[in-house]
Design a protein around this motif. Structure first.
Motif, PDB file in Angstrom:
ATOM      1  N   LEU A 299       0.831  -1.199   0.000  1.00 35.48           N
ATOM      2  CA  LEU A 299       0.000   0.000   0.000  1.00 35.48           C
ATOM      3  C   LEU A 299       0.870   1.255   0.000  1.00 35.48           C
ATOM      4  CD1 LEU A 299      -2.736  -0.989   2.616  1.00 35.48           C
ATOM      5  CD2 LEU A 299      -2.832  -1.182   0.127  1.00 35.48           C
ATOM      6  N   THR A 300       2.054   1.136   0.577  1.00 35.18           N
ATOM      7  CA  THR A 300       2.959   2.286   0.646  1.00 35.18           C
ATOM      8  C   THR A 300       4.130   2.090  -0.314  1.00 35.18           C
ATOM      9  OG1 THR A 300       4.357   1.355   2.399  1.00 35.18           O
ATOM     10  CG2 THR A 300       2.360   2.525   3.073  1.00 35.18           C
ATOM     11  N   LYS A 301       4.908   3.146  -0.489  1.00 34.30           N
ATOM     12  CA  LYS A 301       6.022   3.115  -1.442  1.00 34.30           C
ATOM     13  C   LYS A 301       7.275   2.471  -0.869  1.00 34.30           C
ATOM     14  CE  LYS A 301       6.643   6.794  -4.035  1.00 34.30           C
ATOM     15  NZ  LYS A 301       6.148   6.445  -5.371  1.00 34.30           N
TER      16      LYS A 301
ATOM     17  N   PRO B 217       4.751   6.944   2.550  1.00 34.94           N
ATOM     18  CA  PRO B 217       3.436   7.387   2.061  1.00 34.94           C
ATOM     19  C   PRO B 217       2.684   6.317   1.286  1.00 34.94           C
ATOM     20  CG  PRO B 217       5.156   8.206   0.618  1.00 34.94           C
ATOM     21  CD  PRO B 217       5.858   7.488   1.745  1.00 34.94           C
ATOM     22  N   VAL B 218       1.380   6.487   1.269  1.00 34.02           N
ATOM     23  CA  VAL B 218       0.521   5.630   0.457  1.00 34.02           C
ATOM     24  C   VAL B 218       0.814   5.895  -1.016  1.00 34.02           C
ATOM     25  CG1 VAL B 218      -1.881   5.215  -0.220  1.00 34.02           C
ATOM     26  CG2 VAL B 218      -1.287   5.494   2.180  1.00 34.02           C
ATOM     27  N   ARG B 219       0.841   4.844  -1.814  1.00 35.87           N
ATOM     28  CA  ARG B 219       1.024   5.006  -3.256  1.00 35.87           C
ATOM     29  C   ARG B 219      -0.118   5.841  -3.827  1.00 35.87           C
ATOM     30  NH1 ARG B 219       4.750   1.519  -5.423  1.00 35.87           N
ATOM     31  NH2 ARG B 219       5.543  -0.044  -3.979  1.00 35.87           N
TER      32      ARG B 219
ATOM     33  N   PRO C  16      -5.686   4.773  -3.155  1.00 34.14           N
ATOM     34  CA  PRO C  16      -7.053   5.111  -2.720  1.00 34.14           C
ATOM     35  C   PRO C  16      -8.124   4.785  -3.757  1.00 34.14           C
ATOM     36  CG  PRO C  16      -5.524   6.843  -2.083  1.00 34.14           C
ATOM     37  CD  PRO C  16      -4.757   5.907  -2.969  1.00 34.14           C
ATOM     38  N   SER C  17      -7.889   5.116  -5.021  1.00 30.24           N
ATOM     39  CA  SER C  17      -8.895   4.825  -6.043  1.00 30.24           C
ATOM     40  C   SER C  17      -9.028   3.320  -6.256  1.00 30.24           C
ATOM     41  CB  SER C  17      -8.537   5.516  -7.358  1.00 30.24           C
ATOM     42  OG  SER C  17      -7.272   5.072  -7.844  1.00 30.24           O
ATOM     43  N   ALA C  18      -7.909   2.592  -6.156  1.00 29.78           N
ATOM     44  CA  ALA C  18      -7.962   1.137  -6.328  1.00 29.78           C
ATOM     45  C   ALA C  18      -8.742   0.486  -5.192  1.00 29.78           C
ATOM     46  CB  ALA C  18      -6.552   0.567  -6.403  1.00 29.78           C
ATOM     47  N   ILE C  19      -8.532   0.952  -3.979  1.00 31.26           N
ATOM     48  CA  ILE C  19      -9.280   0.398  -2.843  1.00 31.26           C
ATOM     49  C   ILE C  19     -10.759   0.748  -2.963  1.00 31.26           C
ATOM     50  CG2 ILE C  19      -9.673   0.745  -0.366  1.00 31.26           C
ATOM     51  CD1 ILE C  19      -6.763   0.455   0.109  1.00 31.26           C
ATOM     52  N   ALA C  20     -11.064   1.942  -3.436  1.00 35.90           N
ATOM     53  CA  ALA C  20     -12.460   2.318  -3.631  1.00 35.90           C
ATOM     54  C   ALA C  20     -13.128   1.387  -4.641  1.00 35.90           C
ATOM     55  CB  ALA C  20     -12.554   3.768  -4.098  1.00 35.90           C
ATOM     56  N   ALA C  21     -12.407   1.064  -5.726  1.00 36.17           N
ATOM     57  CA  ALA C  21     -12.963   0.150  -6.728  1.00 36.17           C
ATOM     58  C   ALA C  21     -13.150  -1.250  -6.150  1.00 36.17           C
ATOM     59  CB  ALA C  21     -12.046   0.099  -7.942  1.00 36.17           C
ATOM     60  N   THR C  22     -12.226  -1.670  -5.308  1.00 36.33           N
ATOM     61  CA  THR C  22     -12.322  -2.996  -4.695  1.00 36.33           C
ATOM     62  C   THR C  22     -13.503  -3.077  -3.742  1.00 36.33           C
ATOM     63  OG1 THR C  22      -9.909  -3.137  -4.818  1.00 36.33           O
ATOM     64  CG2 THR C  22     -11.023  -4.751  -3.440  1.00 36.33           C
ATOM     65  N   LEU C  23     -13.666  -2.061  -2.917  1.00 37.64           N
ATOM     66  CA  LEU C  23     -14.813  -2.040  -2.006  1.00 37.64           C
ATOM     67  C   LEU C  23     -16.119  -1.963  -2.796  1.00 37.64           C
ATOM     68  CD1 LEU C  23     -13.457   0.372   0.772  1.00 37.64           C
ATOM     69  CD2 LEU C  23     -13.590  -2.122   0.848  1.00 37.64           C
ATOM     70  N   GLY C  24     -16.095  -1.239  -3.926  1.00 39.05           N
ATOM     71  CA  GLY C  24     -17.277  -1.159  -4.771  1.00 39.05           C
ATOM     72  C   GLY C  24     -17.651  -2.489  -5.383  1.00 39.05           C
ATOM     73  N   ALA C  25     -16.660  -3.384  -5.517  1.00 42.35           N
ATOM     74  CA  ALA C  25     -16.916  -4.734  -6.035  1.00 42.35           C
ATOM     75  C   ALA C  25     -17.299  -5.694  -4.917  1.00 42.35           C
ATOM     76  CB  ALA C  25     -15.680  -5.247  -6.774  1.00 42.35           C
ATOM     77  N   HIS C  26     -17.579  -5.155  -3.722  1.00 42.55           N
ATOM     78  CA  HIS C  26     -18.030  -5.953  -2.568  1.00 42.55           C
ATOM     79  C   HIS C  26     -16.954  -6.935  -2.105  1.00 42.55           C
ATOM     80  CE1 HIS C  26     -22.084  -4.369  -3.304  1.00 42.55           C
ATOM     81  NE2 HIS C  26     -21.868  -4.630  -4.578  1.00 42.55           N
TER      82      HIS C  26
ATOM     83  N   ALA D 228      -5.392   5.486   2.872  1.00 40.58           N
ATOM     84  CA  ALA D 228      -5.663   4.698   1.669  1.00 40.58           C
ATOM     85  C   ALA D 228      -7.148   4.609   1.358  1.00 40.58           C
ATOM     86  CB  ALA D 228      -5.088   3.295   1.820  1.00 40.58           C
ATOM     87  N   GLY D 229      -8.007   5.017   2.301  1.00 43.72           N
ATOM     88  CA  GLY D 229      -9.439   4.974   2.061  1.00 43.72           C
ATOM     89  C   GLY D 229     -10.087   3.665   2.442  1.00 43.72           C
ATOM     90  N   LEU D 230      -9.434   2.900   3.327  1.00 47.50           N
ATOM     91  CA  LEU D 230     -10.020   1.624   3.730  1.00 47.50           C
ATOM     92  C   LEU D 230     -11.290   1.820   4.534  1.00 47.50           C
ATOM     93  CD1 LEU D 230      -9.781  -1.424   3.722  1.00 47.50           C
ATOM     94  CD2 LEU D 230      -8.299  -1.281   5.728  1.00 47.50           C
ATOM     95  N   VAL D 231     -11.385   2.959   5.197  1.00 48.94           N
ATOM     96  CA  VAL D 231     -12.584   3.262   5.972  1.00 48.94           C
ATOM     97  C   VAL D 231     -13.477   4.167   5.134  1.00 48.94           C
ATOM     98  CG1 VAL D 231     -13.489   4.262   8.085  1.00 48.94           C
ATOM     99  CG2 VAL D 231     -11.278   3.135   8.099  1.00 48.94           C
ATOM    100  N   ASP D 232     -14.669   3.715   4.834  1.00 47.48           N
ATOM    101  CA  ASP D 232     -15.648   4.521   4.113  1.00 47.48           C
ATOM    102  C   ASP D 232     -17.038   4.218   4.644  1.00 47.48           C
ATOM    103  OD1 ASP D 232     -16.276   2.050   3.139  1.00 47.48           O
ATOM    104  OD2 ASP D 232     -15.769   2.484   1.050  1.00 47.48           O
ATOM    105  N   GLU D 233     -18.034   4.811   4.025  1.00 49.29           N
ATOM    106  CA  GLU D 233     -19.403   4.625   4.507  1.00 49.29           C
ATOM    107  C   GLU D 233     -19.849   3.176   4.403  1.00 49.29           C
ATOM    108  OE1 GLU D 233     -21.888   7.286   2.395  1.00 49.29           O
ATOM    109  OE2 GLU D 233     -21.017   9.101   3.284  1.00 49.29           O
TER     110      GLU D 233
END
Length: 962
Positions: free
Chosen positions: A372-374, A583-585, A589-599, A620-625
């Motif tokens: 997740l990080t560099k 730092p996070v790559r 964040p966008s990749a994790i959002a897409a993954t969470l969107g795929a359930h 990284a956006g692991l925590v969302d609604e």
């Protein structure tokens, strides 16, 4: 360090004679030590003992072992090497290809046809077996070589003390009790207990997941701590980031932490992928049908007064009709195509079935550092005196700028040059540009110091010129008590200055003034409180803070050897604070959002601290609604949880497991996999290898990953991008849908062939009508006609919102009640149309088929119509199955390879029909316009039937669920 070692060696010469005089006691004492070593690993206890106690128990000393004793211990403990418990054997891996049920059935058919003298059929079947097994073997040729990679981590040479002399020996010759010299850039050759350290730190991220270098000390730790907190030990396979020191080897070979992980990796046995389980199930179902129907057909043939040999040959033909001969090749070809596509998208597939497994992934357990990080420390925030600022750009590349709170770029004069210079001059690292071995800018030395160099470069400092202008006179190395490091330098104008960096609280306690803007003024208690408040707030966001300060010196203080830290590090001028993090790559964040969107649920499993890992997870956006609140579980808490509790947490997702050991990570992964959930594990370190190998799909980083991680994984992300993993999951979902189309299309043909053969048997028994299809024509349909179009389905684009659907249910099957109904109805229609064409051909030519020989021209013509009808209606079937919207969907125009495959298959079909010597081999005859009219009518009826079948409620429910 070398001078200090040489001085110690001179002192040691006086001790050697007395040590040799006590060699008998030394030898006997080590016997008991050896017995203790045989029962437990020293890594688990040595950190609790003082350096002297460890040396005493190992019957060693600061001057090392004698050559004689080292040789004896080498015989007792064996080589310092990782020994594989199993060896890779290419021949055995090839033989494993023959475990496939379909391959076994084809071999059985080939054996029977050879026994009955039908050599043409037997040869074709054996060639087919060869093609299928070679495809499978070739695609899996990149098998794991985990143990070889582990062996490579034990570097070929090291420096040790023997008989009081510093010698360079092969790492394999190191034994417990050897005193090893460690210097910056060295690989640690064995697990060692540190007995002397001069600003010594090691990079252990590959072993523990800790992103920052581990600072080493020599004193004992008073209570049990996890591996990553054993700061008086250094481990094989890690590197020295900074400083130098001595360590006594406590564990070697398979007893090292590296050897323990090797054993874990070997015990972690990969399980079959969902597709492998499904194709095995299909093969078992088909195999059962083949055996049962073959026995029935043989009995009916004998009952119909057919000669036994002829009845047996016909029964074998029936078996060939049922076996989807091209299915293994079709599946492997589709997976190979997907592998090539992923390779172009920076995802290298090592195990062919991993492509499809990705599409079924429901849980991802990801490492933090390097994934997740560099894995590149970066200064993100500054405190310039009392003024906060931020720094743009990530990683070691000197690209970025300094901005104020309102986002405005700071002018060079607004950033005191002395602040940036201090970070460079109080460091020993080197910032280096990309080269043949490094794709990006990289650091030689401590990553923390590397971040300060990058900061200075972003601020316009010429690093090389600055180092030339500032000659280092002496250095006061960092230690765990002072928590400061000071470099005393002489500039080109003859001015001496102490450049200091360290823990902000420890620097502030020695500071008396502060650089405020362009002026220096006294440092007040309010200033200290304000600075420490900012530091503590940044610490809560997992930023590592280093304070920078300077002090002008006169020549006497600077040059005096007896002037230590208490004298030099006082009266400091505070310059500011550099706050950094790995730092996070950018794309994460966008990749994790897409993954969470795929359930798909995501957990972080790391050896790093809970605070740091949680901060990265939030960034990284692991925590969302959707995912709810982030939860953290430390290794101590993990030990208190039952397996059921751990599984519940892991399946829910959004959990950070911190400070975990390789065993902990393996436990979590095995629990998820044991629940029937497909779990993907990402990692880049040595400590990730067991979990990578055990996971449903192991994903390693290609750039930052260790060889061990890459060889243990099924998939390698060549660009280390989490986004590439998301693309791979999307590709996995697409390829599964395409394989399902291919499997159902293939089985539809087999159903049609079954209908034709059963009716042919009845007609042959009752009226003596020739068999409508011979074995070679069946093979021609399966291998020359449909295999290319079905294989080309693997290139079909995705249809619909692939990444908005939940992962498919692990209990879902390609063959279920609805799809079997679909295949059965479609195959029956196809078979009936083929039989109708067969009988109508006789009628059109006024021929009575009763009693005709199979070699009769009329029989061959009718048989050819049957063959062509099945093949053409199969083309219609495949075209319709390409889209949930049927044959007239836009997807039909988006795969040129499919239409090229249909064209090639059509040419092969026409060659079998019209080329004389080929037709003679297959028993076919040229068709005229009337026969082609029958074929085209059958194709039109098949198309209409497919639409009707697809919209039947019992079949449509499955398509809607998909």
């Amino acid at each position: 360090m070398i001078r200090r070692v040489e001085g110690r060696i001179m002192d040691a010469q006086q001790q050697i004679a007395s040590q040799q005089g006590n060699s008998g006691r030394h030898h006997r004492g080590h016997d008991s030590a050896s017995e203790g070593a045989a029962s437990e690993r020293w890594t688990e206890t040595a950190y609790l003992l003082s350096a002297d106690e460890v040396l005493e128990r190992l019957e060693s000393s600061a001057t090392g072992l004698s050559a004689e004793e080292a040789q004896r211990r080498a015989q007792e403990f064996g080589p310092n090497a990782i020994i594989s418990l199993e060896r890779d054997n290419a021949f055995l891996r090839y033989l494993n290809q023959f475990k496939d049920w379909l391959i076994i059935l084809l071999l059985a058919c080939a054996a029977v046809t050879a026994y009955l003298g039908d050599w043409n059929t037997s040869i074709v079947l054996l060639v087919l077996v060869g093609i299928n097994t070679v495809i499978g073997f070739t695609q899996e040729q990149r098998a794991r070589h985990t143990m070889k990679s582990l062996e490579d981590l034990v570097k070929p040479s090291a420096e040790v003390l023997r008989d009081g002399k510093l010698l360079e020996i092969e790492s394999a010759s190191i034994v417990p009790g050897d005193v090893v010299r460690l210097a910056e850039g060295d690989f640690v050759p064995a697990d060692v207990r540190i007995i002397e350290a001069q600003a010594l730190s090691t990079n252990e991220f590959a072993l523990t997941g800790e992103s920052e270098p581990s600072r080493k000390h020599t004193h004992a730790i008073k209570h049990e701590v996890p591996l990553g907190d054993r700061f008086n030990l250094a481990f094989a396979g890690t590197t020295v980031a900074q400083g130098e020191g001595l360590g006594v080897a406590i564990d070697t070979g398979m007893r090292m932490e590296l050897g323990r992980i090797a054993s874990l990796s070997e015990s972690a046995v990969p399980t079959p992928s969902p597709l492998q389980r499904e194709t095995t199930r299909i093969a078992q179902v088909v195999g059962t049908l083949v055996v049962g129907l073959t026995a029935i057909v043989l009995a009916l043939g004998v009952w119909a007064n057919m000669p036994f040999r002829e009845a047996l040959l016909f029964a074998v033909g029936m078996a060939c009709a049922l076996v989807p001969q091209g299915l293994p090749a079709e599946v492997n070809t589709a997976l190979a195509q997907a592998s090539s596509t992923l390779a172009r998208k920076n995802a290298l597939v090592k195990r062919l079935t991993s492509v499809e497994t990705l599409g079924a992934t429901a849980v991802i357990c990801t490492d933090k550092t390097g994934t997740l990080t560099k894995n590149e420390m970066t200064v993100e925030e500054l405190l310039i005196g009392l003024t906060p600022a931020t720094v743009t750009g990530t990683g070691y590349a000197p690209e970025g700028e300094l901005v104020d709170d309102e986002g405005r770029t700071l002018a060079p004069e607004a950033t005191p040059r002395i602040l940036l210079e201090c970070g460079v001059l109080a460091s020993n690292a080197k910032l280096l540009p990309p080269d043949a071995e490094h794709a990006d800018w990289w650091i030689l030395g401590d990553p923390t110091e590397g971040a300060l160099l990058t900061l200075a470069a972003k601020g316009g400092i010429d690093l090389d010129a600055l180092q030339r202008e500032q000659q280092e006179i002496r250095e006061l190395p960092f230690d765990s008590v002072r928590q400061r490091m000071t470099s005393i330098r002489l500039d080109a104008r003859g001015k001496y200055r102490a450049w200091v960096k360290g823990n902000p609280e420890r620097v502030l306690e020695r500071a008396v003034s502060i650089l405020d803007g362009e002026a220096v003024r006294p440092l007040t208690d309010e200033d200290r409180a304000h600075i420490l408040g900012i530091v503590r707030e940044r610490e809560q966001r997992a930023l590592r803070n280093l304070a920078l300060a300077v002090r002008d010196l006169d020549r006497e203080d600077a040059r005096a050897e007896n002037e230590g830290p208490m004298i030099i590090e006082q009266g400091l001028t505070f310059l500011g604070v550099a706050s950094m993090i790995d730092p996070v790559r950018d794309e994460v964040p966008s990749a994790i959002a897409a993954t969470l969107g795929a359930h798909i649920r995501i957990n972080i499993i790391t050896g790093d601290s809970a605070l740091t890992a949680s901060a990265i997870a939030r960034s990284a956006g692991l925590v969302d609604e959707q995912n709810g609140e982030l939860r953290t579980v430390t290794t101590a808490q993990l030990q208190q949880l039952t397996d059921a509790q751990v599984l519940e947490l892991a399946l829910a997702g959004g959990v950070v497991f911190s400070r975990v050991s390789p065993e902990d990570k393996l436990r979590i992964v095995n629990l998820i996999k044991g629940s029937g959930t497909v779990v993907a594990v990402t990692g880049d370190g040595i400590n990730d290898a067991p979990a990578l190998r055990s996971a449903s799909i192991g994903v390693a980083m290609g750039r930052s990953g260790t060889d061990v991680a890459k060889q243990s994984a099924d998939l390698i992300l060549l660009d280390d991008s989490f986004a590439s993993l998301v693309r791979a999951i999307r590709e996995g979902r697409r390829i599964y849908a395409n394989i399902a189309k291919g499997v159902l299309s293939c089985l539809t043909t087999n159903a049609a062939e079954l209908v034709v053969n059963l009716v042919s048997l009845a007609l042959a028994a009752v009226a003596g009508v020739p068999v409508a299809l011979n074995v070679l024509q069946i093979l021609a349909i399966d291998l020359l006609g449909e295999i290319l179009p079905i294989a080309a389905l693997g290139s079909d684009p995705e249809e619909g919102e692939t990444m908005r659907r939940a992962p498919r249910d692990r209990r879902a099957r390609i063959l279920n009640r609805r799809t079997l109904l679909d295949v059965g109805l479609s195959g029956t229609v196809m078979g009936v149309l083929a039989l109708a064409g067969y009988l109508l051909t006789y009628r059109m030519h006024g021929v009575d088929p009763a009693g005709l020989a199979a070699t009769d021209t009329s029989a061959q013509l009718a048989s050819t119509v049957t063959y062509v009808t099945i093949l053409v209606t199969q083309f219609v079937n495949i075209i319709h199955r390409r889209s949930v919207h049927g044959a007239f969907s836009r997807i039909q125009l988006r795969n040129r390879w499919f239409w090229l495959a249909v064209l090639v298959a059509t040419v092969l079909m026409l060659a079998i029909v019209y080329v004389p010597f080929i037709g003679e081999f297959f028993g076919t005859a040229p068709l005229g316009l009337e026969e082609w009219g029958l074929v085209l009518i059958a194709a039109a009826v098949m198309l209409a039937a497919r639409y009707v079948i697809a919209w039947l409620p019992a079949v449509r429910g499955e398509r809607e669920a998909a």
